[in-house]
Write a protein that holds these residues in place. Sequence first.
Motif, PDB file in Angstrom:
ATOM      1  N   ARG A 177       0.808  -1.226   0.000  1.00 54.02           N
ATOM      2  CA  ARG A 177       0.000   0.000   0.000  1.00 54.02           C
ATOM      3  C   ARG A 177       0.842   1.277   0.000  1.00 54.02           C
ATOM      4  N   GLY A 178       2.015   1.219   0.569  1.00 52.72           N
ATOM      5  CA  GLY A 178       2.815   2.431   0.683  1.00 52.72           C
ATOM      6  C   GLY A 178       3.862   2.592  -0.391  1.00 52.72           C
ATOM      7  N   LEU A 179       3.855   1.761  -1.418  1.00 56.68           N
ATOM      8  CA  LEU A 179       4.939   1.800  -2.406  1.00 56.68           C
ATOM      9  C   LEU A 179       5.027   3.152  -3.106  1.00 56.68           C
ATOM     10  N   VAL A 180       3.951   3.616  -3.677  1.00 54.09           N
ATOM     11  CA  VAL A 180       4.001   4.884  -4.421  1.00 54.09           C
ATOM     12  C   VAL A 180       4.342   6.038  -3.488  1.00 54.09           C
ATOM     13  N   ALA A 181       3.677   6.101  -2.333  1.00 58.29           N
ATOM     14  CA  ALA A 181       3.923   7.196  -1.396  1.00 58.29           C
ATOM     15  C   ALA A 181       5.363   7.200  -0.909  1.00 58.29           C
ATOM     16  N   SER A 182       5.926   6.024  -0.669  1.00 64.70           N
ATOM     17  CA  SER A 182       7.300   5.948  -0.158  1.00 64.70           C
ATOM     18  C   SER A 182       8.309   6.364  -1.210  1.00 64.70           C
ATOM     19  N   TYR A 183       8.120   5.924  -2.438  1.00 63.81           N
ATOM     20  CA  TYR A 183       9.012   6.383  -3.503  1.00 63.81           C
ATOM     21  C   TYR A 183       8.896   7.897  -3.698  1.00 63.81           C
ATOM     22  N   ARG A 184       7.682   8.417  -3.626  1.00 64.22           N
ATOM     23  CA  ARG A 184       7.503   9.863  -3.779  1.00 64.22           C
ATOM     24  C   ARG A 184       8.225  10.626  -2.662  1.00 64.22           C
ATOM     25  N   ALA A 185       8.078  10.151  -1.436  1.00 64.25           N
ATOM     26  CA  ALA A 185       8.708  10.833  -0.303  1.00 64.25           C
ATOM     27  C   ALA A 185      10.228  10.809  -0.433  1.00 64.25           C
ATOM     28  N   ALA A 186      10.793   9.666  -0.842  1.00 66.55           N
ATOM     29  CA  ALA A 186      12.245   9.586  -1.001  1.00 66.55           C
ATOM     30  C   ALA A 186      12.718  10.499  -2.119  1.00 66.55           C
ATOM     31  N   ALA A 187      11.969  10.547  -3.230  1.00 65.39           N
ATOM     32  CA  ALA A 187      12.358  11.387  -4.357  1.00 65.39           C
ATOM     33  C   ALA A 187      12.257  12.873  -4.025  1.00 65.39           C
ATOM     34  N   ALA A 188      11.402  13.207  -3.067  1.00 66.70           N
ATOM     35  CA  ALA A 188      11.261  14.606  -2.664  1.00 66.70           C
ATOM     36  C   ALA A 188      12.285  15.025  -1.617  1.00 66.70           C
ATOM     37  N   ASP A 189      13.032  14.070  -1.072  1.00 67.38           N
ATOM     38  CA  ASP A 189      14.043  14.328  -0.052  1.00 67.38           C
ATOM     39  C   ASP A 189      15.367  14.647  -0.743  1.00 67.38           C
ATOM     40  N   ALA A 190      15.947  15.775  -0.451  1.00 69.08           N
ATOM     41  CA  ALA A 190      17.175  16.198  -1.122  1.00 69.08           C
ATOM     42  C   ALA A 190      18.307  15.194  -0.957  1.00 69.08           C
ATOM     43  N   ARG A 191      18.286  14.417   0.118  1.00 66.40           N
ATOM     44  CA  ARG A 191      19.352  13.427   0.321  1.00 66.40           C
ATOM     45  C   ARG A 191      19.284  12.296  -0.689  1.00 66.40           C
ATOM     46  N   TRP A 192      18.083  12.013  -1.238  1.00 70.03           N
ATOM     47  CA  TRP A 192      17.895  10.829  -2.078  1.00 70.03           C
ATOM     48  C   TRP A 192      17.340  11.140  -3.451  1.00 70.03           C
ATOM     49  N   SER A 193      17.010  12.385  -3.713  1.00 68.31           N
ATOM     50  CA  SER A 193      16.307  12.717  -4.957  1.00 68.31           C
ATOM     51  C   SER A 193      17.112  12.392  -6.212  1.00 68.31           C
ATOM     52  N   GLY A 194      18.443  12.392  -6.112  1.00 61.41           N
ATOM     53  CA  GLY A 194      19.269  12.109  -7.275  1.00 61.41           C
ATOM     54  C   GLY A 194      19.732  10.682  -7.361  1.00 61.41           C
ATOM     55  N   ALA A 195      19.152   9.781  -6.547  1.00 58.63           N
ATOM     56  CA  ALA A 195      19.597   8.394  -6.501  1.00 58.63           C
ATOM     57  C   ALA A 195      18.634   7.491  -7.261  1.00 58.63           C
ATOM     58  N   LEU A 196      19.130   6.284  -7.583  1.00 58.80           N
ATOM     59  CA  LEU A 196      18.245   5.193  -7.985  1.00 58.80           C
ATOM     60  C   LEU A 196      17.597   4.662  -6.717  1.00 58.80           C
ATOM     61  N   LEU A 197      16.286   4.648  -6.674  1.00 62.36           N
ATOM     62  CA  LEU A 197      15.551   4.238  -5.492  1.00 62.36           C
ATOM     63  C   LEU A 197      15.025   2.825  -5.702  1.00 62.36           C
ATOM     64  N   SER A 198      15.348   1.919  -4.796  1.00 57.76           N
ATOM     65  CA  SER A 198      14.885   0.541  -4.899  1.00 57.76           C
ATOM     66  C   SER A 198      14.143   0.148  -3.636  1.00 57.76           C
ATOM     67  N   GLY A 199      13.114  -0.687  -3.798  1.00 55.79           N
ATOM     68  CA  GLY A 199      12.344  -1.145  -2.651  1.00 55.79           C
ATOM     69  C   GLY A 199      12.533  -2.622  -2.385  1.00 55.79           C
ATOM     70  N   PRO A 200      12.347  -3.065  -1.138  1.00 59.23           N
ATOM     71  CA  PRO A 200      12.449  -4.486  -0.808  1.00 59.23           C
ATOM     72  C   PRO A 200      11.356  -5.304  -1.506  1.00 59.23           C
ATOM     73  N   VAL A 201      11.695  -6.505  -1.919  1.00 58.66           N
ATOM     74  CA  VAL A 201      10.747  -7.394  -2.591  1.00 58.66           C
ATOM     75  C   VAL A 201      10.702  -8.730  -1.859  1.00 58.66           C
ATOM     76  N   THR A 202       9.497  -9.174  -1.558  1.00 58.05           N
ATOM     77  CA  THR A 202       9.253 -10.497  -0.979  1.00 58.05           C
ATOM     78  C   THR A 202       8.865 -11.465  -2.087  1.00 58.05           C
ATOM     79  N   TYR A 203       9.532 -12.610  -2.142  1.00 57.97           N
ATOM     80  CA  TYR A 203       9.151 -13.663  -3.088  1.00 57.97           C
ATOM     81  C   TYR A 203       8.111 -14.562  -2.418  1.00 57.97           C
TER      82      TYR A 203
END
Length: 278
Positions: free
Chosen positions: A98-124
Motif C-alpha cells: 500500500r505504501g509503495l508509491v507514497a514511499s518512492y515519492r517521499a524519497a524522491a522529494a528528499d534532497a538526500r535521495w532525490s538524485g539516486a536510484l531508489l529501490s524497494g524491498p521485494v518479498t518472493y
Amino acid sequence: MRTAVITIAHGRHSHLRALRAGLLRQSHPADDTIVVAMDDPELGRLAAADRLSGIVMDVEADTSALPLAAARNEGARVALARGAELLIFLDVDCIPGRGLVASYRAAAADARWSGALLSGPVTYLEQPGPAGYDGERIELLDAPHPARPAPSPGAVVGGEDRNLFWSLSFATTAATWRRIGGFFEGYDGYGGEDTDFARLAEDAGVGLAWVGGARAYHQWHPTSSPPVQHVADIARNANVFRERWGEWPMVGWLQAFRERGLIVGGVGDEVCAVAAGS
C-alpha cells in the motif's frame, strides 16, 4: 510530483491484474500508469477493465527474446511526454504494498535521495492456493529477499553495491533518468540489462538507495535455478556485457550452466558461448 508507474509485460495476465489491483489500494495513488505490451494485444483489454488512469502501448517483439530494455525505455519516454516527474518501474509479477508509491515519492522529494536510484524491498511469495493471493492481506506475508537491504518502513538507506540493483521495483526522478540515459538496448531477452543500467548510473554519478516503505510482493511462477530456460539469452547478453564493461555479469549462473554442459567456455578470460542447439 506527478508520478507514473511503468510495467512491461508479455502474458502473465493474472499477475498484471493483481499488480493493478495493488495500485488501486495505494495510500497515495499514482497519477498515471503505463503498460508496455510486448506483442500481447490482450493486455489493452485487460487494463481497460479497471479504474486506473493511464495507457497501454503495443510494441512489436520477438517473443523468443523479449526486448526488456527497449520496452522500459519506451515506457519511460511516453511517461515523460505525459508529464511524469517520477518514474516507478514495477515488474508485472509484483504486487505493490500500500505504501509503495507514497514511499518512492517521499524519497524522491528528499534532497538526500532525490538524485539516486531508489529501490524497494521485494518479498518472493510461495505458490498460492486455488483462490490466489489475498491482496488485502498481502503485507502479512512480508519477508524481503535476504540478499538485499530491507530497511524498515519509513527508513531509507544508501547502498554501496551496484550489483544489488534490480529492476523488479525501482524509481527515479525524470532528471535522474535523463542523466543516466535509460537502459542500453543491445540486450535481448532475459539477463544483464539491469546490471548494465546500474553501471550506467554509477558512471553518471548516480547513487543507490533502498526505500523501506516501497515494499512489493513477487507472485510465484514456475522457474528453475539456475534459470536454464533462459540459457541462450543469458549467454548472449553476458557476452554483450563483457564487451561493454570488461567483466562477466551473472557469474554464478554462467558457472552453473558450464557445469551442466549448457555453455562452453569459461567465465574468466574466455568467450562464453551457447551450447549447440540452444
